[in-house]
Motif scaffolding. Structure first.
Motif, PDB file in Angstrom:
ATOM      1  N   UNK A  71       0.829  -1.202   0.000  1.00 15.25           N
ATOM      2  CA  UNK A  71       0.000   0.000   0.000  1.00 15.25           C
ATOM      3  C   UNK A  71       0.867   1.257   0.000  1.00 15.25           C
ATOM      4  N   UNK A  72       1.889   1.275   0.861  1.00 18.18           N
ATOM      5  CA  UNK A  72       2.743   2.454   0.955  1.00 18.18           C
ATOM      6  C   UNK A  72       3.519   2.690  -0.336  1.00 18.18           C
ATOM      7  N   UNK A  73       4.010   1.609  -0.964  1.00 16.51           N
ATOM      8  CA  UNK A  73       4.758   1.759  -2.221  1.00 16.51           C
ATOM      9  C   UNK A  73       3.854   2.287  -3.323  1.00 16.51           C
ATOM     10  N   UNK A  74       2.637   1.727  -3.408  1.00 11.88           N
ATOM     11  CA  UNK A  74       1.699   2.187  -4.442  1.00 11.88           C
ATOM     12  C   UNK A  74       1.335   3.652  -4.227  1.00 11.88           C
ATOM     13  N   UNK A  75       1.097   4.031  -2.967  1.00  8.05           N
ATOM     14  CA  UNK A  75       0.753   5.422  -2.663  1.00  8.05           C
ATOM     15  C   UNK A  75       1.903   6.359  -3.023  1.00  8.05           C
ATOM     16  N   UNK A  76       3.129   5.955  -2.703  1.00  9.67           N
ATOM     17  CA  UNK A  76       4.310   6.778  -2.991  1.00  9.67           C
ATOM     18  C   UNK A  76       4.515   6.918  -4.488  1.00  9.67           C
ATOM     19  N   UNK A  77       4.317   5.816  -5.247  1.00  8.59           N
ATOM     20  CA  UNK A  77       4.450   5.869  -6.704  1.00  8.59           C
ATOM     21  C   UNK A  77       3.412   6.798  -7.323  1.00  8.59           C
ATOM     22  N   UNK A  78       2.260   6.942  -6.659  1.00 11.33           N
ATOM     23  CA  UNK A  78       1.207   7.830  -7.157  1.00 11.33           C
ATOM     24  C   UNK A  78       1.449   9.281  -6.770  1.00 11.33           C
ATOM     25  N   UNK A  79       2.540   9.551  -6.084  1.00 13.80           N
ATOM     26  CA  UNK A  79       2.877  10.936  -5.743  1.00 13.80           C
ATOM     27  C   UNK A  79       2.372  11.389  -4.393  1.00 13.80           C
ATOM     28  N   UNK A  80       1.933  10.445  -3.538  1.00 15.58           N
ATOM     29  CA  UNK A  80       1.390  10.823  -2.231  1.00 15.58           C
ATOM     30  C   UNK A  80       2.394  10.514  -1.128  1.00 15.58           C
ATOM     31  N   UNK A  81       2.581  11.468  -0.217  1.00 19.37           N
ATOM     32  CA  UNK A  81       3.398  11.269   0.971  1.00 19.37           C
ATOM     33  C   UNK A  81       2.525  11.436   2.200  1.00 19.37           C
ATOM     34  N   UNK A  82       2.866  10.702   3.269  1.00 24.51           N
ATOM     35  CA  UNK A  82       2.078  10.785   4.494  1.00 24.51           C
ATOM     36  C   UNK A  82       2.466  12.038   5.275  1.00 24.51           C
ATOM     37  N   UNK A 189      11.619   0.559  -1.283  1.00 21.92           N
ATOM     38  CA  UNK A 189      10.905  -0.219  -2.294  1.00 21.92           C
ATOM     39  C   UNK A 189      10.852   0.486  -3.644  1.00 21.92           C
ATOM     40  N   UNK A 190      10.647   1.807  -3.650  1.00 28.04           N
ATOM     41  CA  UNK A 190      10.422   2.535  -4.903  1.00 28.04           C
ATOM     42  C   UNK A 190      11.716   3.154  -5.422  1.00 28.04           C
ATOM     43  N   UNK A 191      12.384   3.956  -4.576  1.00 27.35           N
ATOM     44  CA  UNK A 191      13.579   4.651  -5.042  1.00 27.35           C
ATOM     45  C   UNK A 191      14.765   3.702  -5.204  1.00 27.35           C
ATOM     46  N   UNK A 266       7.064  -8.988  -7.682  1.00 21.19           N
ATOM     47  CA  UNK A 266       7.591  -7.634  -7.658  1.00 21.19           C
ATOM     48  C   UNK A 266       8.281  -7.299  -8.985  1.00 21.19           C
ATOM     49  N   UNK A 267       9.046  -8.277  -9.528  1.00 25.80           N
ATOM     50  CA  UNK A 267       9.716  -8.042 -10.805  1.00 25.80           C
ATOM     51  C   UNK A 267       8.696  -7.869 -11.928  1.00 25.80           C
ATOM     52  N   UNK A 268       7.627  -8.677 -11.891  1.00 31.51           N
ATOM     53  CA  UNK A 268       6.590  -8.537 -12.896  1.00 31.51           C
ATOM     54  C   UNK A 268       5.939  -7.165 -12.821  1.00 31.51           C
ATOM     55  N   UNK A 269       5.743  -6.681 -11.585  1.00 28.48           N
ATOM     56  CA  UNK A 269       5.150  -5.357 -11.414  1.00 28.48           C
ATOM     57  C   UNK A 269       6.089  -4.273 -11.944  1.00 28.48           C
ATOM     58  N   UNK A 270       7.390  -4.435 -11.653  1.00 26.11           N
ATOM     59  CA  UNK A 270       8.365  -3.478 -12.170  1.00 26.11           C
ATOM     60  C   UNK A 270       8.410  -3.503 -13.693  1.00 26.11           C
ATOM     61  N   UNK A 271       8.325  -4.730 -14.271  1.00 28.07           N
ATOM     62  CA  UNK A 271       8.308  -4.833 -15.734  1.00 28.07           C
ATOM     63  C   UNK A 271       7.081  -4.144 -16.309  1.00 28.07           C
ATOM     64  N   UNK A 272       5.930  -4.319 -15.634  1.00 29.25           N
ATOM     65  CA  UNK A 272       4.699  -3.678 -16.109  1.00 29.25           C
ATOM     66  C   UNK A 272       4.825  -2.157 -16.045  1.00 29.25           C
ATOM     67  N   UNK A 273       5.417  -1.656 -14.928  1.00 26.73           N
ATOM     68  CA  UNK A 273       5.599  -0.216 -14.784  1.00 26.73           C
ATOM     69  C   UNK A 273       6.525   0.318 -15.866  1.00 26.73           C
ATOM     70  N   UNK A 274       7.610  -0.443 -16.149  1.00 25.64           N
ATOM     71  CA  UNK A 274       8.554  -0.024 -17.188  1.00 25.64           C
ATOM     72  C   UNK A 274       7.877  -0.004 -18.559  1.00 25.64           C
ATOM     73  N   UNK A 275       7.040  -1.040 -18.825  1.00 22.76           N
ATOM     74  CA  UNK A 275       6.321  -1.070 -20.102  1.00 22.76           C
ATOM     75  C   UNK A 275       5.362   0.109 -20.212  1.00 22.76           C
TER      76      UNK A 275
END
Length: 359
Positions: A71-82, A189-191, A266-275
């Protein structure tokens, strides 16, 4: 965040007007990350995120960490910080036990040292203790290195929640003064593109697990020594130990497979994000080329239109010049005709009076 039964969901429902499930028993009700609808405090839009405790009754600590981390990684990737984090602790507990300490240590690893300044440690259930006893416990929690003092030294704040909406809002109002920051696990996780099991929080959970295994090992050794000399019991103990070892090996193998599956997902998700990123870049490049083509076509159209208007203007000027010349020629001819007619009139008049005019 906080231990199971500490009152996280009750606090969330009170201040946000939500209706998440709560429990008065020993079983946890929060088995997923719950997010409230936006609500307002002092004109600011607020969203609370309610998470299960690491001592959940239905999920392992690794499962809980995975839920929260995703949840935190997805939120951070969407540009949201707590803007802030709330760690809920029961002041009614006789002492802060191993489970509560484990929850808080893992919580600190999730946050990271720099983000502790945005943490509020909320003590609740004050109605269940004598006020003087509660204050003594609060002082102990705030001043001893084994408890909350290291976090408070890093900028965290401890506040009381007496069960009222007003005291809950005071916590939110204090948090709204923070600067939003990324948590350590979000950066990992993200950076840094780490796997969940490579994060500091996962290391803390693994350390706790190894410590628990060591305690069990010491306990088994103590029992073995007490039973030394009792052959039949020793044999039973050895059999149980072998079974426990085998069970531990099977569980470790299962955990290894889970880690591999998680790494693959996680790698599949990263590949999807890269695509997705490449697709966005291709779309932007295509739109840029189309825009440049439109600009070129519009420029060509403007040039042709300008040339057409220039030709029309020159043709009008030439036509006007011809009309002017024709008008001037007609005027000269008319002047000449009038002059001759005038001379003729004068000639007639002179002849009528006997004069003679030679032309």
């Amino acid at each position: 965040m906080g231990a199971t039964g500490s009152g996280k969901t009750t606090f969330t429902n009170l201040v946000s007007g939500s209706a998440f499930r709560t429990s008065n028993g020993l079983r946890s009700c929060t088995d997923a990350v719950d997010v409230t609808e936006p609500f307002e405090v002092d004109g600011r839009r607020v969203v609370l995120v309610d998470t299960p405790g690491f001592d959940d009754t239905t999920k392992s600590d690794t499962d809980i960490l995975t839920l929260i981390a995703e949840f935190l990684a997805s939120s951070y990737q969407s540009g949201h910080k707590l803007t802030g984090l709330i760690f809920v602790h029961r002041i009614s507990d006789f002492r802060i036990g191993g489970i509560s300490l484990k929850n808080f240590r893992t919580f600190k690893k999730l946050c990271g040292e720099q983000t502790l300044r945005n943490v509020v440690i909320v003590t609740n259930m004050w109605s269940e203790v004598d006020p003087q006893l509660g204050e003594t416990r609060e002082h102990e929690l705030a001043t001893q290195d084994d408890f909350f003092k290291p976090a408070l030294d890093k900028g965290a704040k401890i506040m009381r929640h007496n069960g009222s909406l007003e005291s809950a809002k005071l916590v939110i109002q204090y948090i709204l003064g923070n600067n939003p920051m990324a948590l350590q696990i979000q950066r990992e996780l993200v950076d840094e593109r780490k796997d969940i099991l490579q994060t500091a929080a996962a290391d803390e959970i693994e350390r706790e697990l190894q410590a628990e295994k060591e305690r069990q090992k010491v306990e088994r050794e103590r029992v073995r020594q007490e039973m030394e000399g009792k052959i039949s019991i020793s044999m039973v103990f050895d059999l149980l130990t072998r079974r426990a070892t085998e069970a531990a090996r099977v569980r470790e193998e299962e955990m290894r497979r889970q880690r591999e599956d998680e790494a693959r997902r996680r790698q599949e998700e990263l590949d999807r994000i890269e695509a997705d990123r490449r697709r966005v870049e291709e779309n932007m490049e295509r739109e840029r080329r189309e825009w440049e083509q439109r600009m070129w076509e519009e420029d060509q159209h403007r040039k042709r239109e300008s040339e057409r208007l220039q030709r029309e203007f020159e043709e009008r000027v030439a036509e006007e010049r011809r009309r002017t010349e024709d008008q001037q020629r007609w005027q000269r001819e008319e002047d000449e005709r009038l002059r001759r007619e005038l001379e003729w009139q004068r000639h007639r008049q002179r002849r009528h009076h006997g004069g003679c005019i030679v032309i």
